[in-house]
Design a protein around this motif. Structure first.
Motif, mmCIF file in Angstrom:
data_model
loop_
_atom_site.group_PDB
_atom_site.id
_atom_site.type_symbol
_atom_site.label_atom_id
_atom_site.label_comp_id
_atom_site.label_asym_id
_atom_site.label_seq_id
_atom_site.Cartn_x
_atom_site.Cartn_y
_atom_site.Cartn_z
ATOM 1 N N VAL A 1 0.860 -1.188 0.000
ATOM 2 C CA VAL A 1 0.000 0.000 0.000
ATOM 3 C C VAL A 1 0.894 1.236 0.000
ATOM 4 N N GLU B 1 -3.022 8.334 -1.486
ATOM 5 C CA GLU B 1 -3.239 8.338 -2.941
ATOM 6 C C GLU B 1 -3.486 6.935 -3.472
ATOM 7 N N ASP B 2 -2.992 5.934 -2.756
ATOM 8 C CA ASP B 2 -3.218 4.539 -3.142
ATOM 9 C C ASP B 2 -4.531 3.999 -2.566
ATOM 10 N N GLY B 3 -5.369 4.899 -2.060
ATOM 11 C CA GLY B 3 -6.704 4.506 -1.616
ATOM 12 C C GLY B 3 -6.783 4.025 -0.184
ATOM 13 N N ASP C 1 -10.114 4.703 1.463
ATOM 14 C CA ASP C 1 -11.221 4.111 0.693
ATOM 15 C C ASP C 1 -11.234 2.597 0.877
ATOM 16 N N ARG C 2 -10.055 2.014 0.879
ATOM 17 C CA ARG C 2 -9.945 0.558 1.019
ATOM 18 C C ARG C 2 -10.076 0.111 2.472
#
Length: 392
Positions: free
Chosen positions: A54, A147-149, A152-153
């Motif tokens: 991540v 930025e890699d989520g 959100d993840r």
């Protein structure tokens, strides 16, 4: 439910060894392959759902209990510094020029210790996201994970982090509402003049002389534009101009770092640097370009999670050991600010000791993390999780 420190004292020996292994094998930002593998393997062993890679080398371990939709994130940083270690420790760095001189080895060990306890004994209703972050020292790992989520993840209602603090006795902590670390920005000042022979300066436009004037003039910003009592820093870290004794250089490069404790002050420093540099260079008849890079903002603790953290620390350590009043002068910066900008967050400082038992400043070749912090930090994380995820 969490009761006392006994469980963590029993785990201290195991995670002291983990910490010292990490210390012996330091890895710089975005190079934390061995550390990330150790973290991921441990988390899987404890029963976490693990996601690697991540934001490059970051690791997230997820543990869910009960039916609640509540979530909490806890971050530990993993990277080391490009410093040559000068201590003759039995677990001294085996990588010359690389060293855990900021205690990220300890932060990682603390969170792994808490991870084991939570998996085996933690009683909570919700989801815990353990975030092992790369590249804090270069102030870009948190942003890369976001930025890699990251959120959100792995949704997080609130996010927490800690850092050791040399000079504060073991057993004492600082937990403050509002700004806790400064912004950190950099400027590259490229001056272009006209070079020539040292014996004929009248035929040149001296970039070195202009650079010297710029360096002096920059010091007027804090002295004359910052209200007395407020904190700000403008530091010139490098000047490059010329090679020979009798050659006037046509170019000069100046590297500048700024620190501020408010967004308004951060804006003012950028504005005044551009104005001062441009004006001084115009007076010296040279041209200039200024590249200003905003690296990381002010880290601001949100009232709600800070209130939760303060209550947990007070229960654990006693009110007399929890500092909640701001002190002037701390202008260090912290990559966790990027997470605090997008999620309610709380960042605390935990005493690393005084004198020879942990008082050596971070970013110093003689620094070492104090292993006495491991059970204290792990107990804090576990009680925090059980408190935050069992609130009415």
């Amino acid at each position: 439910m969490f009761k006392d420190f006994a469980s963590f004292a029993a785990l201290a020996t195991e995670f002291t060894q983990v910490r010292r292994w990490i210390h012996q094998h330091p890895e710089l930002g975005f190079e934390e392959q061995g550390t990330s593998a150790l973290v991921a393997n441990r988390l899987r062993e404890y029963g976490y759902t693990v996601t690697e890679g991540v934001g490059s080398t970051g690791v997230v371990g997820v543990l869910k209990r009960g039916r609640s939709a509540r979530t909490i994130g806890i971050r530990a940083d993993m990277d080391a510094l490009p410093i040559h270690e000068n201590e003759s420790l039995s677990y001294r760095s085996i990588h010359e020029g690389k060293m855990h001189a900021c205690g990220h080895d300890g932060h990682t060990a603390i969170l792994l210790c808490a991870a084991k306890y939570l998996a085996e004994s933690g009683q909570f209703d919700g989801t815990v996201n353990l975030i092992f972050q790369p590249a804090e020292e270069v102030l870009s790992g948190a942003r890369r994970m976001i930025e890699d989520g990251l959120f959100d993840r792995f949704p997080c209602d609130e996010v927490y982090a800690l850092h050791n603090l040399p000079g504060l006795p073991v057993g004492k902590v600082a937990c403050l509402v509002g700004p806790v670390t400064a912004s950190s920005d950099v400027a590259l000042v490229n001056i272009q003049g006209k070079g020539g022979h040292g014996a004929m300066p009248h035929l040149t436009k001296d970039a070195a002389l202009a650079a010297a004037a710029v360096v002096v003039a920059l010091q007027s910003i804090v002295a004359r534009n910052v209200t007395p009592g407020e904190s700000a820093v403008v530091t010139v870290g490098a000047i490059h101009a010329g090679e020979g004794f009798n050659v006037i250089p046509d170019r000069a490069l100046i590297k500048v770092n700024t620190r501020a404790c408010t967004t308004d002050m951060r804006d003012l420093l950028e504005k005044r640097i551009k104005e001062v540099v441009t004006g001084v260079c115009a007076a010296h008849d040279v041209t200039v370009t200024i590249e200003f890079d905003r690296q990381i903002g002010v880290l601001v603790n949100h009232p709600r999670p800070t209130s939760v953290a303060h209550g947990v620390l007070t229960d654990l350590l006693g009110a007399e050991n929890v500092i909640s009043v701001h002190s002037k002068g701390n202008l260090g910066s912290e990559d966790f600010a990027a997470m605090a900008e997008v999620r309610p967050s709380c960042y605390i400082a935990i005493g690393n000791g005084v004198g020879s038992a942990g008082g050596c400043s971070v970013h110093n070749p003689g620094y070492d993390f104090n292993d006495e912090l491991i059970p204290i930090g792990a107990a804090y994380w576990c009680k925090l999780v059980e408190t935050a995820l069992n609130r009415a």
